[in-house]
Design a protein around this motif. Structure first.
Motif, PDB file in Angstrom:
ATOM      1  N   PRO A  46       0.816  -1.227   0.000  1.00  0.00           N
ATOM      2  CA  PRO A  46       0.000   0.000   0.000  1.00  0.00           C
ATOM      3  C   PRO A  46       0.846   1.273   0.000  1.00  0.00           C
ATOM      4  O   PRO A  46       0.437   2.298  -0.548  1.00  0.00           O
ATOM      5  N   TYR A  47       2.033   1.193   0.612  1.00  0.00           N
ATOM      6  CA  TYR A  47       2.854   2.390   0.743  1.00  0.00           C
ATOM      7  C   TYR A  47       3.566   2.747  -0.561  1.00  0.00           C
ATOM      8  O   TYR A  47       3.941   3.902  -0.768  1.00  0.00           O
ATOM      9  N   HIS A  48       3.738   1.764  -1.435  1.00  0.00           N
ATOM     10  CA  HIS A  48       4.224   2.085  -2.773  1.00  0.00           C
ATOM     11  C   HIS A  48       3.103   2.690  -3.610  1.00  0.00           C
ATOM     12  O   HIS A  48       3.316   3.634  -4.370  1.00  0.00           O
ATOM     13  N   ILE A  49       1.900   2.176  -3.462  1.00  0.00           N
ATOM     14  CA  ILE A  49       0.753   2.748  -4.180  1.00  0.00           C
ATOM     15  C   ILE A  49       0.584   4.214  -3.805  1.00  0.00           C
ATOM     16  O   ILE A  49       0.337   5.069  -4.665  1.00  0.00           O
ATOM     17  N   ILE A  54       9.032   4.953  -2.829  1.00  0.00           N
ATOM     18  CA  ILE A  54       9.070   5.410  -4.225  1.00  0.00           C
ATOM     19  C   ILE A  54       9.556   4.310  -5.157  1.00  0.00           C
ATOM     20  O   ILE A  54       8.964   4.061  -6.218  1.00  0.00           O
ATOM     21  N   GLU A  55      10.644   3.640  -4.808  1.00  0.00           N
ATOM     22  CA  GLU A  55      11.245   2.656  -5.700  1.00  0.00           C
ATOM     23  C   GLU A  55      10.586   1.289  -5.509  1.00  0.00           C
ATOM     24  O   GLU A  55      10.618   0.728  -4.408  1.00  0.00           O
ATOM     25  N   ARG A  56      10.034   0.763  -6.565  1.00  0.00           N
ATOM     26  CA  ARG A  56       9.370  -0.543  -6.510  1.00  0.00           C
ATOM     27  C   ARG A  56      10.327  -1.633  -6.055  1.00  0.00           C
ATOM     28  O   ARG A  56       9.949  -2.546  -5.296  1.00  0.00           O
ATOM     29  N   ASP A  57      11.591  -1.568  -6.499  1.00  0.00           N
ATOM     30  CA  ASP A  57      12.552  -2.614  -6.180  1.00  0.00           C
ATOM     31  C   ASP A  57      12.865  -2.691  -4.687  1.00  0.00           C
ATOM     32  O   ASP A  57      13.405  -3.701  -4.219  1.00  0.00           O
ATOM     33  N   LYS A  58      12.545  -1.639  -3.943  1.00  0.00           N
ATOM     34  CA  LYS A  58      12.762  -1.680  -2.500  1.00  0.00           C
ATOM     35  C   LYS A  58      11.881  -2.740  -1.836  1.00  0.00           C
ATOM     36  O   LYS A  58      12.169  -3.188  -0.719  1.00  0.00           O
ATOM     37  N   LEU A  59      10.819  -3.135  -2.521  1.00  0.00           N
ATOM     38  CA  LEU A  59       9.911  -4.141  -1.975  1.00  0.00           C
ATOM     39  C   LEU A  59      10.434  -5.558  -2.174  1.00  0.00           C
ATOM     40  O   LEU A  59       9.890  -6.499  -1.590  1.00  0.00           O
ATOM     41  N   LEU A  60      11.476  -5.706  -2.980  1.00  0.00           N
ATOM     42  CA  LEU A  60      12.053  -7.026  -3.213  1.00  0.00           C
ATOM     43  C   LEU A  60      13.101  -7.295  -2.145  1.00  0.00           C
ATOM     44  O   LEU A  60      14.220  -6.771  -2.202  1.00  0.00           O
TER      45      LEU A  60
END
Length: 550
Positions: A46-49, A54-60
Motif C-alpha cells: 500500500p505504501y508504494h501505491i 518510491i522505488e518498486r525494487d525496495k519491496l524485493l
C-alpha cells in the motif's frame, strides 16, 4: 544426503530455507514458488501505491539470484506444485507445459493465503481488484491512471489492508469510499475503541459506509455501480477488495492432510502436519491463541517468519515448540496509530473468562513538554488474579511502545500488579514519571484491591442513584450525562452534604483520574460510590458506538 523441498516462498518458506542453510551446509534444499518472486515485502504494497515507498525494487527483499547464491538453495520460480504423494514422498510439479516429479525427505508447505472475494454478481469485472502480491499492486497502479478525476475509488473491507489502501489513495488526493459490512472498522478492536479511528478517517476525507454489505456490482462503461443490501447504491471508478484472506490449503487437503478451522492446515506444536514428514507454516496454517489456548487463523508476517525458523530446525531433527500467537498488531491510519495485543472484549464475552477492564486516557510523554498527545488505552485482565489478557490503544504517538511492552508482559504471564512496578524510560520528551502503563496498572490494581469500584459506560443507563459530574464548569461544554449534577472536585468536600447518603453515587470526570480522588473522598464520608471507567471521554465513545450500530 537429506533433501528438503519447500513449497512457497515469502515470509515462511524463504525464512525456513535460509535457516536450513545456516544450520546445515550439507542438506539439499529446493524452493518451489509458482509466482515470479520468492521474497517481497507484501506489507509494503500500500505504501508504494501511495508514493511513500518510491522505488518498486525496495519491496524485493531478496531476488532469486541473491538468495540462490548466498544460501545455496535451488530456487525455482514459476514452478507450481500440482500434487503431493505423502506415502512415496513425491511432489508433482508443473513448469509451464513441462511436468516432473520431485522426491523429498522432508516437505515444508508455505502456500500462503488468497484474497476472499464476495460471491456476488459482477465480482468478475476487471475493475474489481485485490492486493496480495506485486503484480496485484502493479495492476492497481495502472488502473488508477485510467480513472477520471473526482471519481471515487471503492475500498471494500475495513481491516488492516483496507485502511492502508484507503490512506494510500487519499495521499494521491483521490476520493475514497470505505465500505464495511460491520458497524466498525478493525474487528480486532472493541467497538468503542474504533470510534477515534472512524473520526480520524472522516477528518482525512474518507467517506465511511458502515453496516453495508454488497449485494451486486453493475458494470458501467465509466465505472461500477455498487448495490448494497439496504437497496442503496454508490458509483465508483474501481473497487479494491480487502475483506480478508483464506488459507491456500487445497494441496494439503488433496494429499489427505488434516485440516483445521476455516480450512487451514492443522499442525502440532512442532509445525508438523498429520503426516510426520510434512510441515506447514505461515498464512495457511492453524495456530493457537497464546492467551486462551484455542485454535486461530492469524495470517501475519511476524508469526510466519518465526514458524519458518522453527520448522527448519525441526526438519533437521530438533524439537522446538511454536508457542502460539498473541495477535500483536499495529496499523497506521494517517497520523493515528492503532494497536492491539491479546484478546479483545468481544472474544472474552464468548468465553467463560471472568474479566475486568480499565480505560486510560494519558499523554504519551510529559504534558508540560511540547507536543504531548493522548494515548487512549483499554486493558483487559483476569478478575481472579489480574493476569493481563489483552489491550488496545490509539493515539498519534507512543502507541507502538506501549503495545510492545504489553506483548512482552503477555509472554511473561504478567499481571496488573506488575504493571504498577514497571520501570520504563522517562525523560520529558519520551514519557512520564508515571507511564500510561503504570497508570493502567494503578487503576486495575485499585479495583482488585477494593480501593475503587468501577462502573462501565454501558451500565450507566441502568444506574439507580445520584450521578455527579465533578468537572469544572467550562468542561461541561463537551457534553454531560443526562440527569447529572455538577459539583467540581475542589468543592466536593464542602458540598458533600448536598448529596443523599442513602443513595448510591456515580462519579465521573473527563478521564477517570479525578473520579478516583472523589470516590476515595466520598467513600470515607460514608457514601456508596462507583467511578465511571475512563470518564466522560470513554462514555462519549460508547454513545457514538451505539449510534453507529443503529
Amino acid at each position: 544426503m537429506k533433501h528438503i523441498v519447500i513449497v512457497g516462498g515469502v515470509a515462511g518458506g524463504a525464512s525456513a530455507a535460509a535457516r536450513l542453510r545456516r544450520m546445515d551446509e550439507k542438506v539439499s534444499i529446493t524452493l518451489l514458488e509458482r509466482g515470479p518472486y520468492i521474497s517481497f515485502a507484501n506489507c509494503g504494497l500500500p505504501y508504494h501505491i501511495g508514493g511513500e515507498i518510491i522505488e518498486r525494487d525496495k519491496l524485493l527483499v531478496q531476488t532469486v539470484e541473491q538468495f540462490s547464491k548466498r544460501f545455496n538453495v535451488n530456487v525455482c520460480v514459476g514452478h507450481e506444485v500440482l500434487s503431493i504423494d505423502p506415502e512415496h514422498h513425491l511432489v508433482e510439479v508443473a513448469n509451464g507445459d513441462e511436468q516432473y516429479s520431485l522426491t523429498y525427505d522432508k516437505l515444508l508447505l508455505s502456500p500462503g493465503a488468497q484474497a476472499i472475494l464476495p460471491n456476488i454478481s459482477g465480482i468478475d469485472d476487471p475493475r474489481v481488484l485485490v492486493l496480495r502480491s506485486l503484480p496485484d499492486m502493479d495492476l492497481i497502479i495502472a488502473r488508477l491512471r485510467q480513472i477520471r478525476p473526482n471519481v471515487p475509488i471503492g475500498v471494500l473491507g475495513g481491516g488492516f489492508i483496507g485502511l492502508e489502501v484507503a490512506e494510500a489513495l487519499r495521499r494521491l488526493n483521490l476520493p475514497v469510499i470505505l465500505i464495511e459490512a460491520q458497524s466498525q472498522v478493525m474487528s480486532s478492536l472493541d467497538p468503542e475503541m474504533a470510534v477515534p479511528v472512524h473520526q480520524h478517517l472522516l477528518e482525512h476525507g474518507v467517506e465511511l459506509h458502515l453496516n453495508r454489505s454488497l449485494s451486486r456490482i453493475h458494470s458501467l462503461h465509466d465505472g461500477l455501480q455498487l448495490e448494497y443490501n439496504n437497496s442503496q447504491s454508490v458509483k465508483v471508478g474501481m473497487l479494491i477488495c480487502a475483506v480478508g484472506v483464506k488459507a491456500e490449503s487445497q494441496l494439503a487437503e488433496e494429499a489427505g492432510l488434516e485440516l483445521g478451522i476455516n480450512g487451514t492446515i492443522k499442525v502440532n506444536e512442532y509445525l508438523q502436519t498429520s503426516h510426520s514428514d510434512i510441515y506447514a507454516v505461515g498464512d495457511a496454517v492453524q495456530t493457537y491463541d497464546w492467551v486462551l489456548n484455542h485454535p486461530v487463523h492469524l495470517p501475519l508476517a511476524g508469526p510466519a517468519n518465526r514458524q519458518g525458523r522453527l520448522a527448519a530446525d525441526n526438519m533437521l531433527g530438533h524439537k522446538r515448540r511454536f508457542r502460539g500467537v498473541q495477535k500483536t498488531a499495529i496499523c497506521r491510519v494517517f497520523d493515528l496509530s492503532v494497536g492491539a495485543v491479546g484478546v479483545n472484549e468481544k472474544t472474552l464475552k464468548e468465553t467463560d473468562v471472568d474479566y475486568q477492564k480499565v480505560y486510560i486516557h494519558s499523554n504519551h510523554h510529559a504534558g508540560y513538554f511540547p507536543g504531548a498527545s493522548t494515548i487512549h488505552l483499554k486493558l483487559l485482565y483476569l478478575k481472579e488474579n489480574g493476569q493481563i489478557l489483552g489491550a488496545q490503544a490509539t493515539g498519534k504517538e507512543g502507541v507502538d511502545k506501549r503495545i510492545d511492552v504489553l506483548a512482552l508482559a503477555l509472554q511473561a504471564r504478567m499481571n496488573v500488579y506488575d504493571l504498577e512496578e514497571l520501570e520504563l524510560c522517562y525523560a520529558p520528551p519520551y514519557g512520564s514519571a508515571k507511564d500510561p502503563l503504570n497508570q493502567a496498572g494503578f487503576v486495575a490494581a485499585n479495583c482488585l484491591r477494593g480501593d475503587d469500584d468501577m462502573i462501565y459506560s454501558e451500565y450507566v443507563k441502568d444506574f439507580v442513584g445520584q450521578i455527579v459530574d465533578i468537572r469544572d464548569p467550562e468542561e461541561l461544554k463537551a457534553g454531560i450525562i443526562s440527569d447529572s449534577i455538577n459539583i467540581p472536585l475542589d468543592s466536593l468536600r464542602e458540598r458533600a452534604s448536598e448529596l443523599d447518603p442513602t443513595q448510591a453515587v456515580l462519579i465521573y470526570c473527563q478521564v477517570g483520574l479525578r473520579g478516583h480522588v472523589a470516590s476515595c473522598m466520598l467513600r470515607q464520608l460514608g457514601f456508596r460510590v462507583v467511578n465511571l471507567a475512563g470518564g466522560y471521554c470513554t462514555y462519549q465513545d460508547w454513545v457514538e458506538t451505539l449510534q453507529e450500530e443503529s
